[in-house]
Design a protein around this motif. Structure first.
Motif, PDB file in Angstrom:
ATOM      1  N   GLU A 161      11.775   3.009  -1.527  1.00  0.00           N
ATOM      2  CA  GLU A 161      12.695   2.670  -0.695  1.00  0.00           C
ATOM      3  C   GLU A 161      12.268   3.450   0.754  1.00  0.00           C
ATOM      4  O   GLU A 161      12.279   2.847   1.816  1.00  0.00           O
ATOM      5  N   ASN A 162      12.072   4.592   0.420  1.00  0.00           N
ATOM      6  CA  ASN A 162      11.826   5.464   1.789  1.00  0.00           C
ATOM      7  C   ASN A 162      10.397   5.638   2.200  1.00  0.00           C
ATOM      8  O   ASN A 162       9.841   6.098   3.171  1.00  0.00           O
ATOM      9  N   ILE A 163       9.631   5.296   1.432  1.00  0.00           N
ATOM     10  CA  ILE A 163       8.109   5.567   1.659  1.00  0.00           C
ATOM     11  C   ILE A 163       7.415   4.103   1.477  1.00  0.00           C
ATOM     12  O   ILE A 163       7.035   3.807   2.724  1.00  0.00           O
ATOM     13  N   PHE A 164       7.172   3.561   0.569  1.00  0.00           N
ATOM     14  CA  PHE A 164       6.345   2.156   0.447  1.00  0.00           C
ATOM     15  C   PHE A 164       7.007   1.265   1.242  1.00  0.00           C
ATOM     16  O   PHE A 164       6.468   0.260   1.878  1.00  0.00           O
ATOM     17  N   ALA A 181       1.630  -2.267  -2.265  1.00  0.00           N
ATOM     18  CA  ALA A 181       3.019  -1.808  -2.337  1.00  0.00           C
ATOM     19  C   ALA A 181       3.860  -2.501  -3.147  1.00  0.00           C
ATOM     20  O   ALA A 181       5.054  -2.709  -2.680  1.00  0.00           O
ATOM     21  N   GLY A 182       3.734  -2.998  -4.334  1.00  0.00           N
ATOM     22  CA  GLY A 182       4.449  -3.634  -5.030  1.00  0.00           C
ATOM     23  C   GLY A 182       4.650  -5.094  -4.896  1.00  0.00           C
ATOM     24  O   GLY A 182       5.453  -5.737  -5.731  1.00  0.00           O
ATOM     25  N   VAL A 210       4.807 -10.906   6.437  1.00  0.00           N
ATOM     26  CA  VAL A 210       4.845  -9.497   6.154  1.00  0.00           C
ATOM     27  C   VAL A 210       5.431  -9.241   7.725  1.00  0.00           C
ATOM     28  O   VAL A 210       4.742  -9.580   8.663  1.00  0.00           O
ATOM     29  N   PRO A 211       6.559  -8.288   7.610  1.00  0.00           N
ATOM     30  CA  PRO A 211       7.275  -8.139   8.896  1.00  0.00           C
ATOM     31  C   PRO A 211       6.224  -7.581   9.860  1.00  0.00           C
ATOM     32  O   PRO A 211       6.088  -7.783  11.274  1.00  0.00           O
ATOM     33  N   ARG A 212       5.156  -6.486   9.817  1.00  0.00           N
ATOM     34  CA  ARG A 212       4.143  -6.119  10.580  1.00  0.00           C
ATOM     35  C   ARG A 212       2.848  -5.892  10.007  1.00  0.00           C
ATOM     36  O   ARG A 212       2.734  -5.816   8.931  1.00  0.00           O
ATOM     37  N   LEU A 213       2.077  -6.434  10.858  1.00  0.00           N
ATOM     38  CA  LEU A 213       0.570  -6.288  10.806  1.00  0.00           C
ATOM     39  C   LEU A 213      -0.093  -5.706  11.707  1.00  0.00           C
ATOM     40  O   LEU A 213      -0.260  -6.215  12.675  1.00  0.00           O
ATOM     41  N   GLU A 214      -0.839  -4.564  11.470  1.00  0.00           N
ATOM     42  CA  GLU A 214      -1.644  -4.023  12.841  1.00  0.00           C
ATOM     43  C   GLU A 214      -2.845  -3.579  12.137  1.00  0.00           C
ATOM     44  O   GLU A 214      -3.088  -3.289  10.760  1.00  0.00           O
ATOM     45  N   SER A 215      -3.993  -3.495  12.954  1.00  0.00           N
ATOM     46  CA  SER A 215      -5.079  -2.941  12.574  1.00  0.00           C
ATOM     47  C   SER A 215      -5.682  -1.680  13.530  1.00  0.00           C
ATOM     48  O   SER A 215      -5.430  -1.729  14.600  1.00  0.00           O
ATOM     49  N   PHE A 236       6.389  -3.047   6.014  1.00  0.00           N
ATOM     50  CA  PHE A 236       7.659  -3.858   5.375  1.00  0.00           C
ATOM     51  C   PHE A 236       9.013  -3.601   6.452  1.00  0.00           C
ATOM     52  O   PHE A 236       9.959  -4.195   6.018  1.00  0.00           O
ATOM     53  N   ASP A 237       8.819  -2.573   7.242  1.00  0.00           N
ATOM     54  CA  ASP A 237       9.940  -2.112   7.963  1.00  0.00           C
ATOM     55  C   ASP A 237       9.682  -2.455   9.574  1.00  0.00           C
ATOM     56  O   ASP A 237       8.731  -2.194  10.123  1.00  0.00           O
ATOM     57  N   ARG A 238      10.635  -3.480   9.848  1.00  0.00           N
ATOM     58  CA  ARG A 238      10.411  -4.183  11.160  1.00  0.00           C
ATOM     59  C   ARG A 238      10.547  -3.337  12.210  1.00  0.00           C
ATOM     60  O   ARG A 238       9.817  -3.283  13.344  1.00  0.00           O
ATOM     61  N   ASN A 239      11.115  -2.111  11.925  1.00  0.00           N
ATOM     62  CA  ASN A 239      11.543  -1.138  12.996  1.00  0.00           C
ATOM     63  C   ASN A 239      10.595  -0.002  12.990  1.00  0.00           C
ATOM     64  O   ASN A 239      10.751   1.172  13.925  1.00  0.00           O
ATOM     65  N   ALA A 240       9.513   0.032  12.286  1.00  0.00           N
ATOM     66  CA  ALA A 240       8.552   1.134  12.373  1.00  0.00           C
ATOM     67  C   ALA A 240       7.894   1.279  13.514  1.00  0.00           C
ATOM     68  O   ALA A 240       7.672   0.343  14.081  1.00  0.00           O
ATOM     69  N   CYS A 241       7.379   2.541  14.121  1.00  0.00           N
ATOM     70  CA  CYS A 241       6.702   2.976  14.973  1.00  0.00           C
ATOM     71  C   CYS A 241       5.145   2.108  14.706  1.00  0.00           C
ATOM     72  O   CYS A 241       4.965   1.741  13.760  1.00  0.00           O
ATOM     73  N   GLY A 242       4.643   2.062  15.913  1.00  0.00           N
ATOM     74  CA  GLY A 242       3.288   1.341  15.791  1.00  0.00           C
ATOM     75  C   GLY A 242       2.101   2.019  14.887  1.00  0.00           C
ATOM     76  O   GLY A 242       2.336   3.286  14.690  1.00  0.00           O
ATOM     77  N   LEU A 243       1.115   1.248  14.617  1.00  0.00           N
ATOM     78  CA  LEU A 243       0.133   2.094  13.557  1.00  0.00           C
ATOM     79  C   LEU A 243      -0.616   3.063  14.458  1.00  0.00           C
ATOM     80  O   LEU A 243      -0.586   4.180  13.456  1.00  0.00           O
TER      81      LEU A 243
END
Ligand code: FES
Ligand SMILES: [Fe+2]
Lengths: 162, 432
Positions: free
Chosen positions: B41-44, B69-70, B147-152, B161-168
């Motif tokens: 829940e809190n990491i992956f 990630a499962g 998948v909500p976010r995909l960056e390279s 999987f967290d739409r609100n995460a900071c950028g990569l």
């Protein structure tokens, strides 16, 4: 020379090889090989003709590293195999597939069980041995063990010789 | 926990005492289902998770399927060349729409009832009128879920999987520059070499994480590997200096990422020549080092050529730039079991002979049949097995080098940076 190589003789050698590995008689096992021989295990499910020069394998031993593999397995600092695992090798479906530059190509199917720490894993696949006659004795010039499996998720390692 | 403040010092799992220079981690953190739920829940579900390298899908319409990630994912390039990551599940009733490991396809068709999708995820089936309302897919309910976010970064693709995460890039912190030290080894790009090592370990995922940048275990766990080097003519140059504070170090790269960096005896295709490779290779490897110096200056150039780096990017990506480069990711299937995928990365234009030595190098140490990794697996499984003793003997010690201002590669500073972040993220899930 090839006329002298019969399936029965090849089977004898493969059974002898399996027994030496089961009994952990690794020096005698190595003595079945000619100098310069190779031993390879491509990744699970790989095609028969993959080459270790451009593809990642699990094991791609030249003669030096094969000898060193045996040296390593004999040490009690080879932690994965000390204390030693128990194992059993079944070899079957032996066929002579024809001669090429490295000797008589002999195909066989294998199932190898490895048991340690109350867990038993199974490796299944097919061997491709190149066998040659040296002074009337059949010897191994190359051995490739191809795993007919999806992955090594259950086994985790190939620290024994298949 | 009742009555205690949540935060540093109050953690039930990580006990850090700066005054006493001790750092302890509860062994229960490796065995409990409740911990794994919190980790999911809190990491992956919130961190940037590595999905694959751009070289694995080089052409338009290339795709591969992978557990990440499962989840079951499709990582692909569409007809226009844009990169996507889809959840590999049919919007109809849930079968996997792609069932091969990889391929090249304009779209995907679910074999169950036949729904089809373009490789940009859009529903592409004509269903006879009268079965669904005309605006059935107006909200996209019949499209593949992306998948909500995909960056390279430099060819390494990550999902979140967290739409609100900071950028990569912000997430990678100082690890981005270490990825650059790998990506810059080729002027035409790096590529994943064919052949994936997919194996499993009967141990908690954090045991493999610690092990991946643990300089302390090398001499003891891998005694037979160093015997092998000693028995192999021309296999060594400089000595292994894991404990030399001036030449090796353990580094906190921020956000839970960490690294050890050190000189080592083995050959590095980029770029530390060993005698065993022969004189022709010598000229090539030396030219490579000169070129790195020309491009990046003497300090960075020699660093790229001569120093080894074992890096963990929180939570589950390992990039080890050692006798070869291994890219390795792993995920817990249960608290006591993990699944690993490992690849090797190499310069795209590498000469065949150097590629051969690189793979030879990789296998002598790394992977399920190497002279080292099986003994790591044994160690990890041994720890996991013994953690059943945690009620009476409950704590791992991760204090080595805490008194030093500049910890070496055989200290445990880099692991402490992981555990602090792990604890912070899990703490966020505990009600105050
Ligand atoms: S589940 Fe895919 S078409 Fe029905
Ligand atoms: Fe190790």
């Amino acid at each position: 020379m090839s006329a002298a190589i019969t399936r029965a003789a090849c089977e004898d050698l493969l059974y002898e090889e399996a027994a030496l590995l089961d009994e952990w008689r690794l020096d005698e096992w190595l003595a079945l090989f000619v100098e310069g021989a190779t031993y390879e295990v491509p990744t699970a499910g790989a095609a028969d003709n993959v080459q270790s020069t451009d593809t990642l394998f699990y094991i791609a031993d030249d003669w030096h590293r094969l000898c060193q593999r045996v040296e390593r397995l004999k040490k009690n600092t080879a932690h994965s195999e000390f204390p030693r695992s128990d194992g059993l090798r079944l070899v079957s479906n032996v066929r002579l597939l024809g001669e090429d530059g490295r000797g008589m190509l002999v195909g066989s199917a294998f199932v190898t069980y490895r048991s340690k720490n109350d867990r038993t894993e199974c490796f299944m696949g097919h061997h491709r041995h190149h066998l040659v006659l040296v002074e009337g004795r059949l010897r191994i010039a190359a051995k490739r063990s191809l795993l007919d499996m999806n992955s090594l998720r259950a086994q985790g390692r190939v620290s024994i010789i298949l | 926990m009742a009555g205690q403040a949540v935060g540093r010092g109050a953690s039930p799992w990580v006990r850090e005492d700066g005054a006493q220079h001790t750092f302890r981690v509860a062994r229960d953190a490796f065995t409990q289902d409740s911990i794994l739920s919190l980790e999911r829940e809190n990491i992956f579900d919130r961190c940037w998770i590595y999905v694959g390298h751009e070289s694995e899908i080089p052409e338009r319409n290339d795709y591969l399927t992978r557990q990440v990630a499962g989840r079951e994912l499709i990582f692909n390039r569409d007809r226009g060349g844009a990169v996507h990551a889809f959840l590999n599940i049919c919007p109809h009733r849930g079968a996997m729409v792609a069932r091969e490991k990889k391929g090249n396809a304009l779209g995907f068709q679910c074999f169950y009832h036949g729904w089809a999708f373009n490789n940009n995820g859009r529903f592409a089936t004509q269903i006879a009128e009268g079965n669904y309302p005309p605006d059935f897919n107006a909200q996209g309910c019949a499209n593949l879920t992306e998948v909500p976010r995909l960056e390279s970064h430099r060819g390494f693709w990550f999902v979140n999987f967290d739409r609100n995460a900071c950028g990569l890039i912000e997430y990678l912190a100082d690890a981005a520059a270490i990825i650059d030290l790998v990506a810059d080894q080729s002027e035409v790009g790096m590529e994943i070499v064919g052949g994936t090592q997919e194996y499993g370990v009967q141990a908690n995922w954090k045991l493999l994480l610690e092990n991946s940048f643990d300089g302390y275990h090398a001499i003891t766990t891998h005694a037979t590997y160093f015997d092998y080097l000693a028995n192999t003519a021309g296999s060594m140059t400089q000595p292994l200096l894991l404990g030399d504070n001036n030449r090796s170090r353990g580094v906190d790269l921020g956000n839970g990422h960490g690294m050890v960096e050190y000189p080592a005896p083995w050959g590095r295709p980029v770029a530390q020549w060993i005698k065993a490779w022969g004189e022709d290779a010598k000229a090539e490897v030396e030219a490579k080092e000169r070129r790195l110096v020309e491009l990046f200056g003497p300090e960075r150039g020699h660093r790229m050529a001569r120093l080894n780096r074992n890096m963990v990017i929180f939570p589950n990506l390992v990039i080890n730039d050692i006798m070869a480069i291994t890219v390795r990711t792993f995920y817990p299937t249960t608290p006591g079991q993990l699944a690993v995928n490992a690849w090797t990365l190499a310069p795209k234009n590498e000469a065949a002979e150097m590629r051969r030595w690189r793979l030879y190098n990789f296998l002598e140490f790394l992977g399920p049949g190497g002279f080292a990794t099986p003994d790591d697996v044994e160690a990890l499984e041994s720890c996991q097995r013994a953690y059943c003793n945690s009620r009476e003997a409950g704590w791992n010690d991760i204090s080595k080098g805490m008194m030093k201002s500049s910890p070496a590669a055989d200290d445990e500073a880099q692991m402490r940076s992981f555990w602090r972040e792990w604890d912070r993220r899990l703490g966020a899930g505990v009600a105050p």
